[in-house]
Design an enzyme around this catalytic site. Structure first.
Site, PDB file in Angstrom:
ATOM      1  N   HIS A  53      -7.266 -40.541  26.518  1.00 52.67           N
ATOM      2  CA  HIS A  53      -8.230 -39.626  26.110  1.00 52.67           C
ATOM      3  C   HIS A  53      -8.755 -39.158  27.280  1.00 52.67           C
ATOM      4  O   HIS A  53      -9.375 -37.924  27.289  1.00 52.67           O
ATOM      5  CB  HIS A  53      -9.462 -40.201  25.632  1.00 52.67           C
ATOM      6  CG  HIS A  53      -9.172 -41.077  24.261  1.00 52.67           C
ATOM      7  ND1 HIS A  53      -8.887 -40.729  22.819  1.00 52.67           N
ATOM      8  CD2 HIS A  53      -9.118 -42.605  24.288  1.00 52.67           C
ATOM      9  CE1 HIS A  53      -8.281 -41.478  22.155  1.00 52.67           C
ATOM     10  NE2 HIS A  53      -8.537 -42.757  22.641  1.00 52.67           N
ATOM     11  N   HIS A  94     -14.455 -41.086  35.011  1.00 50.36           N
ATOM     12  CA  HIS A  94     -13.506 -40.304  34.346  1.00 50.36           C
ATOM     13  C   HIS A  94     -14.004 -39.063  34.096  1.00 50.36           C
ATOM     14  O   HIS A  94     -15.068 -38.634  34.379  1.00 50.36           O
ATOM     15  CB  HIS A  94     -13.521 -41.082  32.788  1.00 50.36           C
ATOM     16  CG  HIS A  94     -14.386 -40.828  31.730  1.00 50.36           C
ATOM     17  ND1 HIS A  94     -15.378 -41.894  31.859  1.00 50.36           N
ATOM     18  CD2 HIS A  94     -14.769 -39.893  31.312  1.00 50.36           C
ATOM     19  CE1 HIS A  94     -16.345 -41.478  31.041  1.00 50.36           C
ATOM     20  NE2 HIS A  94     -16.119 -40.453  30.677  1.00 50.36           N
ATOM     21  N   HIS A  99     -13.771 -34.946  31.878  1.00 51.65           N
ATOM     22  CA  HIS A  99     -13.578 -34.106  30.449  1.00 51.65           C
ATOM     23  C   HIS A  99     -13.336 -32.856  30.901  1.00 51.65           C
ATOM     24  O   HIS A  99     -14.022 -32.151  32.022  1.00 51.65           O
ATOM     25  CB  HIS A  99     -14.863 -34.292  29.555  1.00 51.65           C
ATOM     26  CG  HIS A  99     -15.338 -35.554  29.297  1.00 51.65           C
ATOM     27  ND1 HIS A  99     -14.842 -36.465  28.029  1.00 51.65           N
ATOM     28  CD2 HIS A  99     -15.982 -36.486  29.872  1.00 51.65           C
ATOM     29  CE1 HIS A  99     -15.512 -37.456  27.992  1.00 51.65           C
ATOM     30  NE2 HIS A  99     -15.902 -37.606  28.975  1.00 51.65           N
ATOM     31  N   GLU A 125     -19.020 -31.207  28.541  1.00 52.10           N
ATOM     32  CA  GLU A 125     -19.464 -31.821  27.405  1.00 52.10           C
ATOM     33  C   GLU A 125     -20.968 -31.503  27.395  1.00 52.10           C
ATOM     34  O   GLU A 125     -21.599 -30.764  26.386  1.00 52.10           O
ATOM     35  CB  GLU A 125     -19.451 -33.278  27.384  1.00 52.10           C
ATOM     36  CG  GLU A 125     -18.164 -33.791  27.540  1.00 52.10           C
ATOM     37  CD  GLU A 125     -17.905 -35.378  26.940  1.00 52.10           C
ATOM     38  OE1 GLU A 125     -18.665 -36.362  27.298  1.00 52.10           O
ATOM     39  OE2 GLU A 125     -17.216 -35.332  25.910  1.00 52.10           O
ATOM     40  N   HIS A 158     -18.174 -38.309  34.852  1.00 53.39           N
ATOM     41  CA  HIS A 158     -18.812 -39.249  34.141  1.00 53.39           C
ATOM     42  C   HIS A 158     -18.673 -40.657  34.908  1.00 53.39           C
ATOM     43  O   HIS A 158     -17.582 -41.058  34.948  1.00 53.39           O
ATOM     44  CB  HIS A 158     -18.710 -39.422  32.822  1.00 53.39           C
ATOM     45  CG  HIS A 158     -19.123 -38.386  31.955  1.00 53.39           C
ATOM     46  ND1 HIS A 158     -18.688 -38.070  30.633  1.00 53.39           N
ATOM     47  CD2 HIS A 158     -20.167 -37.461  32.345  1.00 53.39           C
ATOM     48  CE1 HIS A 158     -19.261 -37.187  30.129  1.00 53.39           C
ATOM     49  NE2 HIS A 158     -20.118 -36.578  31.164  1.00 53.39           N
ATOM     50  N   THR A 199     -19.893 -40.519  24.529  1.00 58.29           N
ATOM     51  CA  THR A 199     -19.301 -39.080  24.057  1.00 58.29           C
ATOM     52  C   THR A 199     -18.061 -39.232  23.158  1.00 58.29           C
ATOM     53  O   THR A 199     -17.593 -38.342  22.732  1.00 58.29           O
ATOM     54  CB  THR A 199     -19.359 -37.932  25.056  1.00 58.29           C
ATOM     55  OG1 THR A 199     -18.403 -38.341  26.016  1.00 58.29           O
ATOM     56  CG2 THR A 199     -20.766 -37.960  25.636  1.00 58.29           C
TER      57      THR A 199
HETATM   58  C1  SG7 Z   1     -13.366 -41.799  28.068  1.00 61.14           C
HETATM   59  O1  SG7 Z   1     -15.035 -41.911  27.790  1.00 61.14           O
HETATM   60  C2  SG7 Z   1     -13.378 -43.109  28.869  1.00 61.14           C
HETATM   61  C3  SG7 Z   1     -13.705 -44.498  28.157  1.00 61.14           C
HETATM   62  C4  SG7 Z   1     -15.207 -44.182  27.891  1.00 61.14           C
HETATM   63  C5  SG7 Z   1     -15.303 -42.924  27.029  1.00 61.14           C
HETATM   64  O2  SG7 Z   1     -12.561 -41.730  27.144  1.00 61.14           O
HETATM   65  O3  SG7 Z   1     -13.283 -43.201  30.072  1.00 61.14           O
HETATM   66  O4  SG7 Z   1     -13.677 -45.472  28.872  1.00 61.14           O
HETATM   67  C6  SG7 Z   1     -12.768 -46.633  28.749  1.00 61.14           C
HETATM   68  C7  SG7 Z   1     -12.464 -47.173  29.838  1.00 61.14           C
HETATM   69  O5  SG7 Z   1     -11.822 -46.103  28.084  1.00 61.14           O
HETATM   70  O6  SG7 Z   1     -15.739 -45.217  26.981  1.00 61.14           O
HETATM   71  C8  SG7 Z   1     -17.130 -47.277  26.808  1.00 61.14           C
HETATM   72  C9  SG7 Z   1     -16.467 -46.264  27.834  1.00 61.14           C
HETATM   73  O7  SG7 Z   1     -16.944 -45.821  28.867  1.00 61.14           O
HETATM   74  C10 SG7 Z   1     -16.977 -42.717  26.817  1.00 61.14           C
HETATM   75  O8  SG7 Z   1     -17.541 -42.427  28.050  1.00 61.14           O
HETATM   76  S1  SG7 Z   1     -18.525 -41.306  28.215  1.00 61.14           S
HETATM   77  O9  SG7 Z   1     -19.668 -41.471  26.956  1.00 61.14           O
HETATM   78  O10 SG7 Z   1     -19.121 -41.549  29.417  1.00 61.14           O
HETATM   79  N1  SG7 Z   1     -18.168 -39.924  27.847  1.00 61.14           N
HETATM   80 ZN    ZN Z   2     -17.247 -39.091  29.696  1.00 58.48          ZN
END
Ligand code: SG7
Ligand code: ZN
Length: 262
Positions: free
Chosen positions: A64, A94, A96, A106, A119, A199
């Site tokens: 993702h 990470h 987006h 976002e 983020h 998100t």
């Molecule tokens: C991204 O966004 C990843 C997820 C994250 C998600 O897909 O970074 O993290 C992992 C380790 O898979 O999910 C629980 C979490 O941090 C949503 O994060 S966000 O709301 O900050 N966009």
């Molecule tokens: Zn995020």
């Protein structure tokens, strides 16, 4: 529930509510921020980031996004102040982003989108025992969000973009030691804050969002390197470029956005 979700036509944000009904909940993220409607709060303390001793471990592709994980066994790297009552530990960051010449953030500001959004995800280790427990609690997570806008090359982002070739496919992971995300912060930490959610599925309403008003600048060429990543695993025959991995703004539903500045 490990239900399959993504950013495509069939499995994208508009379909998430079928498996994750909280998608239509009362405090979903992201949102469109309207600065004129944000409430200046003179009692909001400044944000304080103690990242001096932070220890990055790995960079990975989770199918993702691209994620950099940190050691979070103690309080070596925390965010505090602003709307936060406790110190929150850095867990991962990470990004987006969009497609070529497309929107990618976002959150939006007065409807304006940025090319990407970073983020930095922190969790409350004062009240919760694990990241997983915190991720499902109403005050469990604090995400610091930084907009990326199109401009000159960013001098420090290359450390990340140079590592992306190692995590091209979903499920790949590589060592990524010694990276300090301090170098990705803009000069000013003026922010908006509001209560929201993850998100991505499971869309838990557990995030205190802290969105920095000042963006950082990155070049087209640097953003292009993110678009070489793939949503698919190496063994899958269909190659799907990782892009447009953002959820659009969700209804505010009566929430107040507070501003640290006038
Ligand atoms: C991204 O966004 C990843 C997820 C994250 C998600 O897909 O970074 O993290 C992992 C380790 O898979 O999910 C629980 C979490 O941090 C949503 O994060 S966000 O709301 O900050 N966009
Ligand atoms: Zn995020």
């Amino acid at each position: 529930t490990g239900h399959k979700w993504g950013y495509g036509e069939e499995d994208g944000p508009s379909a998430w509510h079928k498996s994750y009904p909280i998608a239509q909940g009362a405090r979903q993220s992201p949102i469109n921020i309207v600065p004129e409607e944000a409430v200046y709060d003179s009692r909001l303390p400044a944000i304080s980031l103690s990242y001096d001793n932070c220890t990055s471990l790995t960079i990975s592709n989770n199918g993702h996004s691209v994620v950099v994980e940190f050691e979070d066994m103690d309080d070596r790297s925390v965010i505090q102040g602003g709307p936060l009552e406790d110190a929150y530990r850095l867990k991962q960051f990470h990004f987006h982003w969009g497609g070529k010449n497309c929107d990618g953030s976002e959150h939006t500001v007065r409807g304006k989108t940025y090319v990407s959004e970073l983020h930095l995800v922190h969790w409350n280790a004062v009240r919760y025992r694990t990241f997983g427990e915190a991720a499902a609690a109403p005050d469990g997570l604090a995400v610091l969000s930084i907009f990326l806008e199109k401009g000159d090359e960013h001098a420090d982002l290359h450390t990340i973009t140079d590592a992306l070739y190692m995590v091209k496919f979903k499920g790949s992971i590589a060592n990524f030691k010694g990276f300090n995300p301090k170098c990705l912060l803009p000069p000013s930490l003026r922010f908006w804050t509001y209560p929201g959610s993850l998100t991505t599925p499971p869309l838990y309403e557990s995030v205190i969002w802290i969105v920095l008003a000042e963006p950082i600048r990155v070049s087209d060429k640097q953003m292009g390197k993110f678009r070489m990543l793939l949503f698919n695993a190496e063994e899958e025959e269909q190659t799907k470029r990782m892009e447009n991995n953002f959820r659009p703004p969700q209804p505010l539903k009566g929430r107040t956005v507070r501003a640290s500045f006038k």
